[in-house]
Design a protein around this motif. Sequence first.
Motif, PDB file in Angstrom:
ATOM      1  N   ALA A   1      -9.468  -1.797   3.131  1.00  0.00           N
ATOM      2  CA  ALA A   1      -9.401  -0.608   2.891  1.00  0.00           C
ATOM      3  C   ALA A   1      -9.070   0.187   4.293  1.00  0.00           C
ATOM      4  O   ALA A   1      -9.240  -0.332   5.245  1.00  0.00           O
ATOM      5  CB  ALA A   1     -10.662  -0.162   2.533  1.00  0.00           C
ATOM      6  N   LYS A   2      -8.160   1.510   4.098  1.00  0.00           N
ATOM      7  CA  LYS A   2      -7.690   2.104   5.200  1.00  0.00           C
ATOM      8  C   LYS A   2      -9.041   3.012   5.572  1.00  0.00           C
ATOM      9  O   LYS A   2      -9.390   3.718   4.580  1.00  0.00           O
ATOM     10  CB  LYS A   2      -6.578   2.887   4.717  1.00  0.00           C
TER      11      LYS A   2
ATOM     12  N   TYR B   1     -12.998  -1.033  -1.334  1.00  0.00           N
ATOM     13  CA  TYR B   1     -12.241   0.059  -1.946  1.00  0.00           C
ATOM     14  C   TYR B   1     -13.394   0.860  -2.750  1.00  0.00           C
ATOM     15  O   TYR B   1     -14.428   0.386  -3.079  1.00  0.00           O
ATOM     16  CB  TYR B   1     -11.263  -0.706  -2.989  1.00  0.00           C
TER      17      TYR B   1
ATOM     18  N   LYS C   1     -13.086  -6.078  -0.257  1.00  0.00           N
ATOM     19  CA  LYS C   1     -12.064  -5.018   0.453  1.00  0.00           C
ATOM     20  C   LYS C   1     -12.532  -3.600   0.613  1.00  0.00           C
ATOM     21  O   LYS C   1     -11.789  -2.849   1.315  1.00  0.00           O
ATOM     22  CB  LYS C   1     -10.844  -5.010  -0.807  1.00  0.00           C
TER      23      LYS C   1
ATOM     24  N   ASN D   1      -9.731   4.575  -1.293  1.00  0.00           N
ATOM     25  CA  ASN D   1      -8.904   3.302  -1.605  1.00  0.00           C
ATOM     26  C   ASN D   1      -9.059   2.869  -2.809  1.00  0.00           C
ATOM     27  O   ASN D   1     -10.184   2.853  -3.603  1.00  0.00           O
ATOM     28  CB  ASN D   1      -9.426   2.373  -0.527  1.00  0.00           C
TER      29      ASN D   1
ATOM     30  N   ALA E   1      -5.168   5.975  -0.402  1.00  0.00           N
ATOM     31  CA  ALA E   1      -4.498   4.748  -0.269  1.00  0.00           C
ATOM     32  C   ALA E   1      -4.433   3.835  -1.633  1.00  0.00           C
ATOM     33  O   ALA E   1      -5.803   3.570  -2.130  1.00  0.00           O
ATOM     34  CB  ALA E   1      -4.865   3.916   0.818  1.00  0.00           C
TER      35      ALA E   1
ATOM     36  N   HIS F   1      -3.345   0.548  -3.504  1.00  0.00           N
ATOM     37  CA  HIS F   1      -2.881  -0.772  -3.002  1.00  0.00           C
ATOM     38  C   HIS F   1      -2.770  -1.716  -4.379  1.00  0.00           C
ATOM     39  O   HIS F   1      -3.530  -1.546  -5.389  1.00  0.00           O
ATOM     40  CB  HIS F   1      -4.011  -1.788  -2.311  1.00  0.00           C
TER      41      HIS F   1
ATOM     42  N   ILE G   1       0.613   5.352   0.629  1.00  0.00           N
ATOM     43  CA  ILE G   1      -0.426   6.303   1.024  1.00  0.00           C
ATOM     44  C   ILE G   1      -0.039   7.832   0.751  1.00  0.00           C
ATOM     45  O   ILE G   1       1.217   8.140   0.920  1.00  0.00           O
ATOM     46  CB  ILE G   1      -0.226   6.117   2.838  1.00  0.00           C
TER      47      ILE G   1
ATOM     48  N   THR H   1       0.967  -1.097  -0.111  1.00  0.00           N
ATOM     49  CA  THR H   1      -0.059   0.082   0.009  1.00  0.00           C
ATOM     50  C   THR H   1       0.969   1.412   0.086  1.00  0.00           C
ATOM     51  O   THR H   1       1.800   1.462   0.604  1.00  0.00           O
ATOM     52  CB  THR H   1      -0.969  -0.009   1.147  1.00  0.00           C
TER      53      THR H   1
END
Length: 420
Positions: free
Chosen positions: A150-151, A186, A184, A156, A128, A130, A121, A119
């Motif tokens: 996901a952050k 995202y 995920k 994301n 983010a 990935h 950032i 990842t």
Amino acid sequence: MKFIHAADLHLDSPLRGLARYEEAPVDELRIATREAFNNLVELAIEEKVSFVLLAGDLYDGTWQDFSTAIFLSKKLGELGREGIRVFGVLGNHDAQSKLTKELEKPKNLTLFPSGKATTEILEELEVAIHGQSFDQQHVVDNLAAGFPMAKPGLFNIGLLHTSLDGREGHANYAPCKLDDLRAKDYHYWALGHVHAHEKVLTDPWVVFPGCLQGRHARETGPKGCCVVTVEDGQVESVDHRALDVVRWARSEVDLSQVNSLEGVLDIAGKALRELLDDADDRIVATRLLFVGATKVHGELQAKTQWLRQKLMQLAAELNADHLWIEKVVIATTSKLDRVAVLSGDGALGGLAKSIMEVRENQGGVRGLDIALSMLKDKLPPEVFVAEDGLKIDDEIVVARLIHEAKELLVGKLLESESES
């Protein structure tokens, strides 16, 4: 925030099928993929995007001319001087490319490693990204399943080279299901590998931008990238922008209402003019496919060379510098009432109906599995593994071929009945 999502650059990949024409601008064709990437760089600067995503296949397999890598570094450097970062993953072609290993990466380029998904950032953008690269050409594992969740609080993006759940004409690399991507959480999945543009989902966004430049007669229509606009942490729009400089087209010309060869040329000329208008001053390479039950079927079969010469002359008159006819395919039938034959009780109708009832899968045609196995034994392996090779293990491809065979057989029956 805006970003560009592109994939499948295949830089310096040769465009097949045009160079055999003496009048073709070979030099222009040879650099078509570079010019398309030039267009991408100009678009990124013009749109003031925050970053560019490249979802694999920067190069074209075994291509070894190091000037290709130098060109890519130069163009990425132009983006760097504008403060535009580039994030990429390596696809199946990059994994087998010598240039990938020797590329001196510009400072603004981040290539995700192949060992596992990692990842990046972007704190100033609250983003983010990935991603995971291929470590070899034939990746059959579900890479998406290993991507992190996901952050929280960030926008994301997943960057992945994949066939997803299968697409016609593309090897089944890094296969995954849509549920794997949804899981995920995202906001946007930036995919590569499939050369046709496709918005697979909008919640979350799952997108194939398609290749930048079509390279042969099966890669038709506008090619380019996607410009993604994000507002308040959500995707507001995903706009496909055409960047190609050579436009491949497949024009189906229906001759069912045509009664003379002069009429064939008239309707073909109209189709060619429409292709030129739609191409916005690009070079157009087209395959003309004549279809329909027509009274001129017999004449077309007898004068195929004459027809091709007339069509080439017509193309030259319309725009000699921007229009080529890659191939002429005559798939017409004699003008016999197909509906009446298929609904009739006679022997011909019964045979035609039995053909049309054949299931369009490998098990639907007796002995097809044996025939395909024998074909694989007789032909060299590269015929089947090449990107534009015979995909006889692909259920979608097999179904299409069976469908085309059925249409051809019924057409031949109608033709023979008309002539009897």
